[in-house]
Design a protein around this motif. Structure first.
Motif, PDB file in Angstrom:
ATOM      1  N   LEU A  24       0.851  -1.188   0.000  1.00  0.00           N
ATOM      2  CA  LEU A  24       0.000   0.000   0.000  1.00  0.00           C
ATOM      3  C   LEU A  24       0.891   1.244   0.000  1.00  0.00           C
ATOM      4  O   LEU A  24       1.570   1.538   0.987  1.00  0.00           O
ATOM      5  CB  LEU A  24      -0.916   0.006   1.223  1.00  0.00           C
ATOM      6  CG  LEU A  24      -1.847   1.191   1.372  1.00  0.00           C
ATOM      7  CD1 LEU A  24      -2.801   1.291   0.196  1.00  0.00           C
ATOM      8  CD2 LEU A  24      -2.615   1.101   2.671  1.00  0.00           C
ATOM      9  N   HIS A  25       0.910   1.940  -1.120  1.00  0.00           N
ATOM     10  CA  HIS A  25       1.735   3.142  -1.243  1.00  0.00           C
ATOM     11  C   HIS A  25       0.852   4.380  -1.177  1.00  0.00           C
ATOM     12  O   HIS A  25      -0.258   4.392  -1.716  1.00  0.00           O
ATOM     13  CB  HIS A  25       2.517   3.114  -2.558  1.00  0.00           C
ATOM     14  CG  HIS A  25       3.501   1.991  -2.603  1.00  0.00           C
ATOM     15  ND1 HIS A  25       4.827   2.165  -2.272  1.00  0.00           N
ATOM     16  CD2 HIS A  25       3.359   0.678  -2.899  1.00  0.00           C
ATOM     17  CE1 HIS A  25       5.452   1.005  -2.367  1.00  0.00           C
ATOM     18  NE2 HIS A  25       4.583   0.083  -2.755  1.00  0.00           N
ATOM     19  N   ILE A  90      -3.868  12.452   3.063  1.00  0.00           N
ATOM     20  CA  ILE A  90      -3.307  11.201   2.554  1.00  0.00           C
ATOM     21  C   ILE A  90      -3.890  10.931   1.169  1.00  0.00           C
ATOM     22  O   ILE A  90      -5.107  10.951   0.986  1.00  0.00           O
ATOM     23  CB  ILE A  90      -3.650  10.016   3.481  1.00  0.00           C
ATOM     24  CG1 ILE A  90      -3.193  10.260   4.910  1.00  0.00           C
ATOM     25  CG2 ILE A  90      -3.103   8.709   2.915  1.00  0.00           C
ATOM     26  CD1 ILE A  90      -1.714  10.185   5.127  1.00  0.00           C
ATOM     27  N   ASP A  91      -3.016  10.700   0.195  1.00  0.00           N
ATOM     28  CA  ASP A  91      -3.427  10.311  -1.156  1.00  0.00           C
ATOM     29  C   ASP A  91      -2.837   8.943  -1.446  1.00  0.00           C
ATOM     30  O   ASP A  91      -1.627   8.734  -1.290  1.00  0.00           O
ATOM     31  CB  ASP A  91      -2.908  11.306  -2.207  1.00  0.00           C
ATOM     32  CG  ASP A  91      -3.544  12.675  -2.071  1.00  0.00           C
ATOM     33  OD1 ASP A  91      -4.761  12.740  -1.847  1.00  0.00           O
ATOM     34  OD2 ASP A  91      -2.810  13.675  -2.183  1.00  0.00           O
ATOM     35  N   LEU A  92      -3.685   7.992  -1.854  1.00  0.00           N
ATOM     36  CA  LEU A  92      -3.211   6.662  -2.215  1.00  0.00           C
ATOM     37  C   LEU A  92      -2.584   6.701  -3.602  1.00  0.00           C
ATOM     38  O   LEU A  92      -3.089   7.376  -4.500  1.00  0.00           O
ATOM     39  CB  LEU A  92      -4.357   5.658  -2.197  1.00  0.00           C
ATOM     40  CG  LEU A  92      -5.026   5.431  -0.846  1.00  0.00           C
ATOM     41  CD1 LEU A  92      -6.165   4.426  -0.992  1.00  0.00           C
ATOM     42  CD2 LEU A  92      -4.034   4.952   0.184  1.00  0.00           C
ATOM     43  N   VAL A  93      -1.505   5.984  -3.769  1.00  0.00           N
ATOM     44  CA  VAL A  93      -0.836   5.885  -5.066  1.00  0.00           C
ATOM     45  C   VAL A  93      -1.464   4.705  -5.803  1.00  0.00           C
ATOM     46  O   VAL A  93      -1.410   3.570  -5.332  1.00  0.00           O
ATOM     47  CB  VAL A  93       0.684   5.677  -4.902  1.00  0.00           C
ATOM     48  CG1 VAL A  93       1.348   5.448  -6.256  1.00  0.00           C
ATOM     49  CG2 VAL A  93       1.297   6.864  -4.189  1.00  0.00           C
ATOM     50  N   LEU A  94      -2.078   4.975  -6.940  1.00  0.00           N
ATOM     51  CA  LEU A  94      -2.719   3.928  -7.717  1.00  0.00           C
ATOM     52  C   LEU A  94      -1.738   3.250  -8.675  1.00  0.00           C
ATOM     53  O   LEU A  94      -1.820   2.055  -8.917  1.00  0.00           O
ATOM     54  CB  LEU A  94      -3.891   4.496  -8.519  1.00  0.00           C
ATOM     55  CG  LEU A  94      -4.981   5.175  -7.687  1.00  0.00           C
ATOM     56  CD1 LEU A  94      -6.048   5.744  -8.597  1.00  0.00           C
ATOM     57  CD2 LEU A  94      -5.578   4.198  -6.689  1.00  0.00           C
ATOM     58  N   ARG A  95      -0.819   4.040  -9.206  1.00  0.00           N
ATOM     59  CA  ARG A  95       0.126   3.508 -10.186  1.00  0.00           C
ATOM     60  C   ARG A  95       1.305   4.468 -10.264  1.00  0.00           C
ATOM     61  O   ARG A  95       1.137   5.674 -10.215  1.00  0.00           O
ATOM     62  CB  ARG A  95      -0.587   3.409 -11.530  1.00  0.00           C
ATOM     63  CG  ARG A  95       0.253   2.936 -12.668  1.00  0.00           C
ATOM     64  CD  ARG A  95      -0.589   2.740 -13.910  1.00  0.00           C
ATOM     65  NE  ARG A  95      -1.003   4.003 -14.488  1.00  0.00           N
ATOM     66  CZ  ARG A  95      -1.062   4.244 -15.786  1.00  0.00           C
ATOM     67  NH1 ARG A  95      -0.778   3.290 -16.634  1.00  0.00           N
ATOM     68  NH2 ARG A  95      -1.447   5.405 -16.238  1.00  0.00           N
ATOM     69  N   ALA A  96       2.491   3.916 -10.397  1.00  0.00           N
ATOM     70  CA  ALA A  96       3.692   4.747 -10.559  1.00  0.00           C
ATOM     71  C   ALA A  96       3.947   4.918 -12.054  1.00  0.00           C
ATOM     72  O   ALA A  96       3.881   3.955 -12.818  1.00  0.00           O
ATOM     73  CB  ALA A  96       4.888   4.093  -9.890  1.00  0.00           C
ATOM     74  N   LEU A  97       4.211   6.134 -12.456  1.00  0.00           N
ATOM     75  CA  LEU A  97       4.474   6.428 -13.859  1.00  0.00           C
ATOM     76  C   LEU A  97       5.959   6.667 -14.047  1.00  0.00           C
ATOM     77  O   LEU A  97       6.570   7.421 -13.298  1.00  0.00           O
ATOM     78  CB  LEU A  97       3.696   7.673 -14.291  1.00  0.00           C
ATOM     79  CG  LEU A  97       2.183   7.625 -14.053  1.00  0.00           C
ATOM     80  CD1 LEU A  97       1.561   8.957 -14.383  1.00  0.00           C
ATOM     81  CD2 LEU A  97       1.557   6.527 -14.880  1.00  0.00           C
ATOM     82  N   THR A  98       6.536   6.010 -15.033  1.00  0.00           N
ATOM     83  CA  THR A  98       7.948   6.211 -15.342  1.00  0.00           C
ATOM     84  C   THR A  98       8.072   6.535 -16.827  1.00  0.00           C
ATOM     85  O   THR A  98       7.425   5.896 -17.664  1.00  0.00           O
ATOM     86  CB  THR A  98       8.787   4.961 -15.021  1.00  0.00           C
ATOM     87  OG1 THR A  98       8.225   3.838 -15.694  1.00  0.00           O
ATOM     88  CG2 THR A  98       8.809   4.683 -13.546  1.00  0.00           C
ATOM     89  N   PRO A  99       8.886   7.519 -17.159  1.00  0.00           N
ATOM     90  CA  PRO A  99       9.030   7.884 -18.568  1.00  0.00           C
ATOM     91  C   PRO A  99       9.770   6.798 -19.347  1.00  0.00           C
ATOM     92  O   PRO A  99      10.678   6.155 -18.828  1.00  0.00           O
ATOM     93  CB  PRO A  99       9.828   9.182 -18.536  1.00  0.00           C
ATOM     94  CG  PRO A  99      10.507   9.181 -17.218  1.00  0.00           C
ATOM     95  CD  PRO A  99       9.677   8.363 -16.284  1.00  0.00           C
TER      96      PRO A  99
END
Length: 108
Positions: A24-25, A90-99
């Protein structure tokens, strides 16, 4: 002259408990109360705190959290309030974006 002595390896070493998964991020945006929070102490007390940024703007501090579940996330949010934070979002991270690298294509 010093002699070396070989020590046999323990055949049954005590297994270390596995580190809990931190699936959980979240990001915690914190506004200080009357006194700034001690980030180093907070990070040492809560393994969920992975890093942070000191900000100028609406929030004073942004913490990157990796929690084992909702209970640990609530515990960190509660600890921030008890440490004197005026506001915690608090904001939950749904997905990490990488270029990704840009692929150039020839123009026909």
């Amino acid at each position: 002259m010093t002699a070396l002595h070989l020590v046999p390896e323990d055949p049954d070493p005590e297994p270390e408990p596995p580190e809990p998964a931190r699936a959980l991020h979240a990001l915690a945006r914190v506004s200080y109360g009357p006194v700034p929070l001690d980030f180093d102490r907070l990070a040492a007390e809560h393994p969920a705190v992975q890093g942070g940024l000191s900000l100028a703007g609406d929030a004073d501090l942004e913490l990157r959290l990796a929690c084992t579940g909702p209970e640990e996330l609530r515990a960190v949010a509660t600890a921030l309030q008890r440490a004197g934070a005026a506001k915690v979002r608090i904001d939950l991270v749904l997905r990490a974006l990488t270029p990704r690298p840009v692929t150039l294509r020839p123009v026909p």
